[in-house]
Design a protein around this motif. Structure first.
Motif, mmCIF file in Angstrom:
data_model
loop_
_atom_site.group_PDB
_atom_site.id
_atom_site.type_symbol
_atom_site.label_atom_id
_atom_site.label_comp_id
_atom_site.label_asym_id
_atom_site.label_seq_id
_atom_site.Cartn_x
_atom_site.Cartn_y
_atom_site.Cartn_z
ATOM 1 N N ASP A 17 0.800 -1.227 0.000
ATOM 2 C CA ASP A 17 0.000 0.000 0.000
ATOM 3 C C ASP A 17 0.837 1.284 0.000
ATOM 4 O OD1 ASP A 17 0.883 0.323 2.636
ATOM 5 O OD2 ASP A 17 -1.092 -0.019 3.536
ATOM 6 N N GLY A 18 2.158 1.166 0.008
ATOM 7 C CA GLY A 18 3.015 2.341 -0.108
ATOM 8 C C GLY A 18 3.385 3.016 1.195
ATOM 9 N N ARG A 19 2.840 2.544 2.316
ATOM 10 C CA ARG A 19 3.220 3.144 3.606
ATOM 11 C C ARG A 19 4.618 2.696 3.980
ATOM 12 N NH1 ARG A 19 -0.296 1.017 7.944
ATOM 13 N NH2 ARG A 19 -0.755 -0.652 6.479
ATOM 14 N N PRO A 20 5.438 3.613 4.504
ATOM 15 C CA PRO A 20 6.770 3.203 4.961
ATOM 16 C C PRO A 20 6.668 2.305 6.193
ATOM 17 C CG PRO A 20 6.402 5.534 5.414
ATOM 18 C CD PRO A 20 5.201 5.040 4.663
ATOM 19 N N VAL A 21 7.635 1.437 6.332
ATOM 20 C CA VAL A 21 7.690 0.556 7.496
ATOM 21 C C VAL A 21 8.028 1.396 8.721
ATOM 22 C CG1 VAL A 21 8.934 -1.393 8.530
ATOM 23 C CG2 VAL A 21 8.365 -1.418 6.092
ATOM 24 N N THR A 71 9.708 0.665 1.302
ATOM 25 C CA THR A 71 10.997 0.314 1.883
ATOM 26 C C THR A 71 11.521 -0.922 1.153
ATOM 27 O OG1 THR A 71 10.330 1.136 4.065
ATOM 28 C CG2 THR A 71 12.220 -0.365 3.993
ATOM 29 N N VAL A 72 12.754 -0.827 0.674
ATOM 30 C CA VAL A 72 13.404 -1.955 0.021
ATOM 31 C C VAL A 72 14.787 -2.103 0.649
ATOM 32 C CG1 VAL A 72 14.268 -2.932 -2.140
ATOM 33 C CG2 VAL A 72 12.171 -1.548 -2.150
ATOM 34 N N ILE A 73 15.112 -3.319 1.022
ATOM 35 C CA ILE A 73 16.441 -3.598 1.555
ATOM 36 C C ILE A 73 17.233 -4.327 0.480
ATOM 37 C CG2 ILE A 73 17.738 -4.957 3.237
ATOM 38 C CD1 ILE A 73 15.506 -4.478 5.232
ATOM 39 N N ALA A 74 18.416 -3.827 0.202
ATOM 40 C CA ALA A 74 19.342 -4.530 -0.692
ATOM 41 C C ALA A 74 20.339 -5.261 0.189
ATOM 42 C CB ALA A 74 20.054 -3.543 -1.603
#
Length: 170
Positions: A17-21, A71-74
């Motif tokens: 839904d696009g909300r940040p963690v 939020t995306v973790i690499a």
């Protein structure tokens, strides 16, 4: 959430839904990765949290699989700090980064955050796009967030082979 419930209920969310963690949840997820075991305790993992508009635009250039996550973790590893196994054909980089990522995937579910393990990208392009040091290799991207209401696992999510088909006692 009890461990086996986490394992059973976790799925690859493909519609966020696009909300940040929330920071407290993100901190718990990152801590789980930090605590993950690595060969010879070298801790060669490198974890990059991407949340800025510019950073997310870079992720979108790397892969079509962000699915609206804010939020995306690499997860990467330092190729210069790995343990080389006997026979010198394999090293610990990929497996250690995988253990770290798996800890974070499960911690996310336990913290009430959905995730999606992304490997649909070119690691070299990802490293360049994210401006990572030349000695680092990107293993995976981890979308994190909250699902759009009504989002469910794929229909095949609960289909598993019988244990007798995958386990052999010797």
């Amino acid at each position: 959430m009890e461990f086996f419930e986490v394992v059973k209920e976790r799925y690859s969310c493909k519609k966020f839904d696009g909300r940040p963690v929330e920071q407290s949840q993100l901190d718990a997820i990152l801590e789980a990765g930090r605590l993950a075991p690595t060969a010879k305790n070298l801790q060669e993992q490198r974890v990059y949290v991407v949340q800025s508009e510019n950073g997310l635009a870079k992720i979108d250039k790397i892969t079509p699989c962000r699915y609206g996550a804010a939020t995306v973790i690499a997860v990467a590893f330092n190729r210069d700090n790995v343990f080389t196994y006997p026979g010198e054909k394999r090293d610990s980089g990929i497996e250690d980064a995988t253990i770290v990522a798996t800890h974070m995937v499960l911690a996310a579910k336990a913290a009430g955050v959905d995730s999606c393990w992304i490997n649909f990208f070119d690691p070299e392009i990802a490293a360049k796009e994210l401006n990572l040091p030349e000695n680092e290799e990107v293993l995976m991207l981890l979308d994190l967030g909250y699902p759009v209401e009504g989002t469910k696992p794929l229909a095949t999510h609960n289909q598993r082979k019988e244990i007798s088909e995958t386990v052999t006692y010797m």
